[in-house]
Design a protein around this motif. Structure first.
Motif, PDB file in Angstrom:
ATOM      1  N   LEU A 267       1.043  -1.235  -0.009  1.00  0.00           N
ATOM      2  CA  LEU A 267       0.071   0.065  -0.007  1.00  0.00           C
ATOM      3  C   LEU A 267       0.935   1.246   0.111  1.00  0.00           C
ATOM      4  O   LEU A 267       2.038   1.258   0.686  1.00  0.00           O
TER       5      LEU A 267
ATOM      6  N   LEU B 171      -8.744  -5.261  -3.497  1.00  0.00           N
ATOM      7  CA  LEU B 171      -7.556  -4.554  -3.512  1.00  0.00           C
ATOM      8  C   LEU B 171      -6.151  -5.368  -3.816  1.00  0.00           C
ATOM      9  O   LEU B 171      -5.472  -5.108  -4.754  1.00  0.00           O
TER      10      LEU B 171
ATOM     11  N   LYS C  92      -8.737   3.426  -3.856  1.00  0.00           N
ATOM     12  CA  LYS C  92      -8.972   3.306  -2.480  1.00  0.00           C
ATOM     13  C   LYS C  92     -10.248   2.537  -2.024  1.00  0.00           C
ATOM     14  O   LYS C  92     -10.881   2.225  -2.746  1.00  0.00           O
ATOM     15  N   VAL C  93      -9.882   1.847  -0.872  1.00  0.00           N
ATOM     16  CA  VAL C  93     -10.974   0.979  -0.432  1.00  0.00           C
ATOM     17  C   VAL C  93     -11.395   1.291   0.912  1.00  0.00           C
ATOM     18  O   VAL C  93     -10.486   1.858   1.839  1.00  0.00           O
TER      19      VAL C  93
END
Length: 421
Positions: free
Chosen positions: A37, A150, A163-164
């Motif tokens: 990330l 993701l 974006k989650v």
């Protein structure tokens, strides 16, 4: 899929209600920290704290916090969530391109889970360990799907930012506004939200769901004066009478020519004994409308009726909004992309362009936030065979749905970034 199913079952074992998703958030952080990330926001970093609604009292928050600790949640993550600031936002940046978001919800319901032998979670050993609470709407699957999408996006040729949003407190329609106002949606160009089931079977995909009823939940607390019901009834100010009068009159709110409206009082109580004029009473209910404007019409009338009922019986009343969500509509361009991607996903047997939700959802706050800034949003339904209806003690998710949802949504995210509709 084995890892995703294992995660889903772990989350299913540890259901937590609104703003108490301590274990759930910590477990997701455990997983997210192993991914490549570019940013991970946790708890208060994800939302506007002033916009939280229906936050439990400190005693309840502390009890769930301790339960999460006993279940093995990491201390350093729990410290970041103290006070009921739950949820997370994961961000992946992969070069130039649009920002695409995916919203999944993570909370559970106050429903005892079935212990029957034919209930798969009971038979397979992942029934709720938090008695009286269960994932009876599939949010355990939603959180898992968010992680799976993701992973798929990270492993793809996606170009842009993804974006989650792992959103707390949907069941109370009390978390969406706080997340929408938290700042992380302000650069989102496209947003997808997802829900499993919704009376659609495994293999069926609904590309764009509409028909969200705008909703406002309320709690009205009436205060009067006690008196002996036999000797001096005239000295009392009967809070029960005020609450009963309000309840009856709420159902008399005039319908509206512009569309459907709803009103319901679901909880009420008051008094301390049969021979005492009740000093305190309460009602909890909701109003809904086919549009935000219709909901606000009913809400305004409801507040007038409640206040008038209190005045009629010489009582005081305090009205608090416990949850709220506007209406919204899925954008055609995104729904079309979801439909096109779904055609090539293994296991998809039926594709519906549209369907009406017929209920309420606070993903609408996030959808509106994006749409008001010129972006597009769509709410996607991924069918799942389940033995009981949503919000029942026998509800379960066909775990094949998780794979289908990941493939549909990840493919849609990639195509949205490439085509920029």
């Amino acid at each position: 899929m084995d890892d995703l199913v294992s995660l889903r079952r772990d989350l299913h074992r540890h259901p937590e209600p609104a703003w108490c998703e301590f274990y759930t958030t910590a477990r997701l952080v455990d997983e997210l920290e192993t991914r490549d990330l570019d940013a991970l926001y946790v708890g208060p970093e994800t939302l506007d704290a002033d916009e939280r609604m229906a936050v439990p009292d400190d005693e309840d928050l502390d009890a769930w916090f301790e339960r999460a600790r006993e279940a093995g949640a990491r201390e350093d993550v729990l410290d970041r969530l103290a006070g009921g600031y739950t949820g997370a936002v994961a961000v992946v940046e992969r070069g130039e391109g649009p920002t695409v978001g995916l919203r999944v919800d993570i909370d559970a319901l106050p429903i005892p889970e079935s212990e029957a032998d034919d209930h798969l979670p009971a038979a397979e050993g992942f029934r709720s360990e938090n008695e009286g609470f269960m994932h009876a709407c599939g949010h355990d699957a939603h959180a898992t799907i968010g992680l799976g999408v993701l992973d798929a996006v990270i492993d793809s040729d996606f170009e842009g930012t993804f974006k989650v949003f792992f959103q707390p407190s949907e069941e109370q329609v009390a978390g969406g506004k706080a997340v929408a106002e938290g700042g992380h949606l302000d650069d989102v160009d496209y947003l997808l939200a997802v829900h499993v089931g919704l009376d659609h079977p495994t293999g069926e995909v609904v590309c764009g769901i509409d028909g969200f009823l705008a909703v406002s939940h309320f709690r009205a607390e009436f205060t009067g004066a006690p008196a002996h019901a036999g000797a001096k009834p005239e000295e009392g100010k009967n809070a029960n009478l005020a609450a009963a009068t309000a309840t009856q009159n709420l159902y008399g709110i005039s319908r509206h020519s512009d569309g459907a409206t709803r009103v319901n009082v679901g909880l009420m109580g008051g008094g301390t004994a049969t021979n005492i004029v009740a000093e305190e009473a309460f009602i909890e209910g909701e109003v809904r409308g086919a549009t935000t404007e219709l909901m606000e019409y009913v809400e305004g009338r409801a507040h007038t009726i409640i206040e008038s009922a209190a005045a009629m019986h010489d009582c005081e009343v305090e009205i608090n909004v416990e949850g709220k969500a506007p209406s919204a509509r899925s954008d055609d361009a995104l729904a079309a992309i979801v439909g096109g991607v779904s055609e090539g996903v293994e296991g998809v047997t039926s594709i519906l362009d549209r369907d009406e939700l017929g209920g309420s959802e606070d993903a609408t706050y996030l959808m509106q936030r994006v749409q008001d800034r010129g972006g597009l949003a769509a709410y996607v339904g991924v069918g799942t065979d389940h033995p009981g209806g949503h919000h029942t003690r026998t509800f379960d998710v066909d775990e094949e749905t998780i794979r289908i949802a990941v493939d549909v949504l990840a493919g849609s995210v990639e195509r949205i970034a490439a085509e920029r509709p």
